[in-house]
Motif scaffolding. Structure first.
Motif, PDB file in Angstrom:
ATOM      1  N   GLY A  30       0.805  -1.221   0.000  1.00 49.59           N
ATOM      2  CA  GLY A  30       0.000   0.000   0.000  1.00 49.59           C
ATOM      3  C   GLY A  30       0.836   1.268   0.000  1.00 49.59           C
ATOM      4  N   PRO A  31       1.739   1.431   0.979  1.00 45.35           N
ATOM      5  CA  PRO A  31       2.598   2.621   0.978  1.00 45.35           C
ATOM      6  C   PRO A  31       3.483   2.733  -0.253  1.00 45.35           C
ATOM      7  CG  PRO A  31       2.617   1.567   3.131  1.00 45.35           C
ATOM      8  CD  PRO A  31       1.896   0.631   2.203  1.00 45.35           C
ATOM      9  N   ALA A  32       3.958   1.596  -0.767  1.00 43.43           N
ATOM     10  CA  ALA A  32       4.788   1.628  -1.979  1.00 43.43           C
ATOM     11  C   ALA A  32       3.978   2.165  -3.157  1.00 43.43           C
ATOM     12  CB  ALA A  32       5.335   0.237  -2.285  1.00 43.43           C
ATOM     13  N   ALA A  33       2.720   1.725  -3.253  1.00 42.62           N
ATOM     14  CA  ALA A  33       1.839   2.218  -4.320  1.00 42.62           C
ATOM     15  C   ALA A  33       1.600   3.716  -4.172  1.00 42.62           C
ATOM     16  CB  ALA A  33       0.512   1.462  -4.288  1.00 42.62           C
ATOM     17  N   GLN A  34       1.378   4.156  -2.937  1.00 49.21           N
ATOM     18  CA  GLN A  34       1.153   5.587  -2.696  1.00 49.21           C
ATOM     19  C   GLN A  34       2.380   6.400  -3.098  1.00 49.21           C
ATOM     20  OE1 GLN A  34       0.140   6.571   1.342  1.00 49.21           O
ATOM     21  NE2 GLN A  34      -0.696   8.553   0.788  1.00 49.21           N
ATOM     22  N   GLN A  35       3.553   5.871  -2.772  1.00 45.69           N
ATOM     23  CA  GLN A  35       4.790   6.564  -3.155  1.00 45.69           C
ATOM     24  C   GLN A  35       4.943   6.641  -4.670  1.00 45.69           C
ATOM     25  OE1 GLN A  35       5.788   8.288  -0.257  1.00 45.69           O
ATOM     26  NE2 GLN A  35       7.792   7.902  -1.158  1.00 45.69           N
ATOM     27  N   MET A  36       4.559   5.575  -5.371  1.00 47.49           N
ATOM     28  CA  MET A  36       4.621   5.591  -6.829  1.00 47.49           C
ATOM     29  C   MET A  36       3.693   6.655  -7.398  1.00 47.49           C
ATOM     30  SD  MET A  36       5.019   1.695  -8.319  1.00 47.49           S
ATOM     31  CE  MET A  36       4.321   0.682  -7.039  1.00 47.49           C
ATOM     32  N   VAL A  37       2.483   6.740  -6.814  1.00 52.71           N
ATOM     33  CA  VAL A  37       1.506   7.745  -7.251  1.00 52.71           C
ATOM     34  C   VAL A  37       2.085   9.144  -7.095  1.00 52.71           C
ATOM     35  CG1 VAL A  37      -0.714   8.811  -6.685  1.00 52.71           C
ATOM     36  CG2 VAL A  37      -0.532   6.329  -6.835  1.00 52.71           C
ATOM     37  N   GLU A  38       2.660   9.425  -5.915  1.00 50.35           N
ATOM     38  CA  GLU A  38       3.216  10.757  -5.656  1.00 50.35           C
ATOM     39  C   GLU A  38       4.454  11.022  -6.495  1.00 50.35           C
ATOM     40  OE1 GLU A  38       3.899  10.845  -1.465  1.00 50.35           O
ATOM     41  OE2 GLU A  38       1.757  10.770  -0.948  1.00 50.35           O
ATOM     42  N   ARG A  39       5.276   9.996  -6.666  1.00 48.27           N
ATOM     43  CA  ARG A  39       6.531  10.181  -7.396  1.00 48.27           C
ATOM     44  C   ARG A  39       6.295  10.521  -8.857  1.00 48.27           C
ATOM     45  NH1 ARG A  39      11.195   5.727  -8.748  1.00 48.27           N
ATOM     46  NH2 ARG A  39      12.888   7.201  -9.138  1.00 48.27           N
ATOM     47  N   PHE A  40       5.304   9.854  -9.464  1.00 50.37           N
ATOM     48  CA  PHE A  40       5.048  10.076 -10.886  1.00 50.37           C
ATOM     49  C   PHE A  40       3.963  11.118 -11.134  1.00 50.37           C
ATOM     50  CE2 PHE A  40       6.834   5.718 -10.744  1.00 50.37           C
ATOM     51  CZ  PHE A  40       7.953   5.937 -11.542  1.00 50.37           C
ATOM     52  N   GLY A  41       3.490  11.767 -10.061  1.00 47.99           N
ATOM     53  CA  GLY A  41       2.560  12.894 -10.203  1.00 47.99           C
ATOM     54  C   GLY A  41       1.249  12.534 -10.864  1.00 47.99           C
ATOM     55  N   LEU A  42       0.699  11.374 -10.529  1.00 46.60           N
ATOM     56  CA  LEU A  42      -0.568  10.958 -11.139  1.00 46.60           C
ATOM     57  C   LEU A  42      -1.712  11.802 -10.580  1.00 46.60           C
ATOM     58  CD1 LEU A  42      -0.153   7.073 -11.024  1.00 46.60           C
ATOM     59  CD2 LEU A  42       0.644   8.692 -12.733  1.00 46.60           C
ATOM     60  N   ASN A  43      -2.554  12.321 -11.458  1.00 47.59           N
ATOM     61  CA  ASN A  43      -3.629  13.222 -11.040  1.00 47.59           C
ATOM     62  C   ASN A  43      -4.942  12.796 -11.692  1.00 47.59           C
ATOM     63  OD1 ASN A  43      -4.979  15.377  -9.913  1.00 47.59           O
ATOM     64  ND2 ASN A  43      -4.398  16.797 -11.544  1.00 47.59           N
ATOM     65  N   LEU A  44      -5.629  11.871 -11.040  1.00 45.89           N
ATOM     66  CA  LEU A  44      -6.920  11.390 -11.518  1.00 45.89           C
ATOM     67  C   LEU A  44      -7.946  11.651 -10.409  1.00 45.89           C
ATOM     68  CD1 LEU A  44      -5.512   8.067 -12.977  1.00 45.89           C
ATOM     69  CD2 LEU A  44      -6.436   9.936 -14.338  1.00 45.89           C
ATOM     70  N   THR A  45      -9.162  12.022 -10.784  1.00 51.94           N
ATOM     71  CA  THR A  45     -10.107  12.581  -9.812  1.00 51.94           C
ATOM     72  C   THR A  45     -10.991  11.550  -9.103  1.00 51.94           C
ATOM     73  OG1 THR A  45     -11.696  12.967 -11.602  1.00 51.94           O
ATOM     74  CG2 THR A  45     -10.221  14.791 -11.013  1.00 51.94           C
ATOM     75  N   VAL A  46     -11.037  10.316  -9.593  1.00 50.50           N
ATOM     76  CA  VAL A  46     -11.795   9.261  -8.918  1.00 50.50           C
ATOM     77  C   VAL A  46     -10.797   8.363  -8.193  1.00 50.50           C
ATOM     78  CG1 VAL A  46     -13.370   7.312  -9.177  1.00 50.50           C
ATOM     79  CG2 VAL A  46     -13.614   9.311 -10.655  1.00 50.50           C
ATOM     80  N   ILE A  47     -10.880   8.341  -6.865  1.00 47.13           N
ATOM     81  CA  ILE A  47      -9.895   7.600  -6.078  1.00 47.13           C
ATOM     82  C   ILE A  47     -10.403   6.193  -5.760  1.00 47.13           C
ATOM     83  CG2 ILE A  47      -8.514   7.599  -3.962  1.00 47.13           C
ATOM     84  CD1 ILE A  47      -7.897   9.912  -5.838  1.00 47.13           C
TER      85      ILE A  47
END
Length: 425
Positions: free
Chosen positions: A64-81
């Motif tokens: 879970g935290p690794a996935a969150q870090q990937m999201v933040e690192r690559f600047g993914l910006n999608l509006t449905v979480i």
């Protein structure tokens, strides 16, 4: 009604480690196993599930935290979480129809069994939340209790049907004798994945590619062992997350532990289940001849297979990549990334552990799931009203791959919308 719901919720909050042993003991007594054997079997199975849950918690808390870090690192910006299956289950249990659907689904399973519409006796009561989610979907769209009940039963029967059809594969590939896996999400992802996997295996060239744990171990020696595969794939995920070297190694070791420990926990569970399974078979043969009945368990008993875990770990970064490049997708995968092993269990089994074919089929499954979850976001978000759930920061809507992105629930949504349109809601 609220007191009934609170009582049901209290029992369910005890979790499968308590509910399952009680169900197994009662089942053992019903099948004339004897109190001592039934008690020992129930406790052993409960302990097995404690072990399985500990390993799954390790998987989730690491991935879970690794996935969150990937999201933040690559600047993914999608509006449905994608808030994951825990929030989906909470939203389902908080729906107005939850209290009545549990006994209805229990009686429906018994009715299906007695009328030979299914071979599966689903004792995985916790995962009845998938059926309730289907009912809640129908209720939100049509505002009809009767239609909600219909939706839940349709979903339940579809899951039991898939569980029956996949049981021979589950027993042969996973070594789970007398078991079927009627977990709602696993069954719903199965038909697409199995069909796509079958088609992939027919493509010239690709059909020759085979990478299962045994083949990998023969070719790479110690580095091909499941434990080492977990360490390597875990380290790669840590690297993609931008971790430092220490954190990368911790992630790798944790995933290696998952690969090593999960099969051992399942073995403990099966030690308790075998006496019950044998007694049930003997009991039923005396009364119904050679009629076969499967005991339905949580698909967690299958996710520890090395091929399943290897496929799932490869699909985690691929899922994030697909979310970015797929036109029209609005879902940011997050909460359900750690539960990908549940979605691919039937696919991997049908491909006999071929990781290459399973990953390719998984890519198609995930792509379709993202689109379904995007389409489901409006209704998924409406479920929040009864569950005191707060939208994550930056989200305009929520969804999940488990509830919104599974084929059966999406079809229930389309069915509900058609009924609402016809009757003018």
């Amino acid at each position: 009604m609220q007191k009934l719901l609170d009582g049901v919720q209290y029992v369910l909050n005890l979790g499968p480690t308590v509910i399952l042993p009680i169900a197994i003991i009662l089942l053992g007594l019903a099948f004339k196993t004897g109190f001592k054997k039934a008690l020992k079997a129930g406790i052993t199975i409960g302990i097995g599930f404690v072990g399985i849950n500990l390993v799954i918690d390790l998987l989730v808390s690491t991935l879970g935290p690794a996935a969150q870090q990937m999201v933040e690192r690559f600047g993914l910006n999608l509006t449905v979480i994608d808030t994951g299956w825990p929030s989906a289950a909470a939203l389902s249990w908080a729906s107005p129809v939850a209290a009545i659907l549990i006994p209805i689904c229990l009686f429906a399973n018994i009715f299906f069994l007695l009328t030979k519409m299914t071979k599966t006796l689903d004792i995985d009561i916790w995962n009845y939340w998938h059926f309730i989610a289907a009912g809640a979907t129908g209720y939100i769209v049509t505002d009809s209790w009767w239609f909600a009940i219909l939706c839940a039963i349709i979903y339940q029967y579809a899951v039991l049907f898939v569980a029956d059809k996949t049981a021979p594969m589950v027993q042969k590939f996973y070594g789970l004798d007398g078991i079927s896996l009627p977990t709602g999400s696993t069954a719903a992802f199965g038909p697409i994945g199995i069909l796509v996997g079958w088609a992939i295996a027919k493509i010239p060239g690709i059909n020759k590619l085979n990478a299962d744990p045994e083949t990998i171990q023969k070719r790479f020696g110690i580095f091909g062992e499941p434990m080492m595969m977990g360490i390597i794939l875990g380290a790669l995920i840590g690297l993609l997350a931008g971790y430092d070297i220490g954190k990368i190694l911790q992630t790798g070791i944790s995933m290696g532990a998952v690969m090593l420990l999960m099969p051992r926990m399942v073995k403990i569970l099966m030690e308790g289940l075998i006496p019950i399974s044998e007694s049930a078979r003997s009991f039923l043969q005396k009364r119904y001849g050679d009629r076969e009945i499967y005991i339905g368990l949580d698909a967690a008993v299958s996710v520890g297979h090395p091929s399943v875990m290897a496929t799932a770990l490869i699909l985690v970064p691929i899922t994030l990549f697909l979310a970015v490049i797929l036109p029209g997708n609005k879902v940011l995968p997050f909460g359900d990334l750690a539960t990908i092993p549940f979605y691919i269990a039937f696919v991997v089994g049908s491909r006999k552990g071929n990781i290459i074919h399973s990953v390719l089929a998984g890519i198609v499954m995930v792509a379709l799931s993202l689109y379904m979850a995007t389409n489901f976001a409006e209704v998924h978000t409406q479920m929040i009203s009864g569950a005191q759930f707060t939208l994550p920061e930056g989200a305009t809507k929520i969804s999940s791959l488990d509830l919104g992105g599974n084929l059966f629930n999406w079809l229930i949504l389309k069915f509900s919308e058609a009924v609402a349109f016809l009757f003018g809601k």
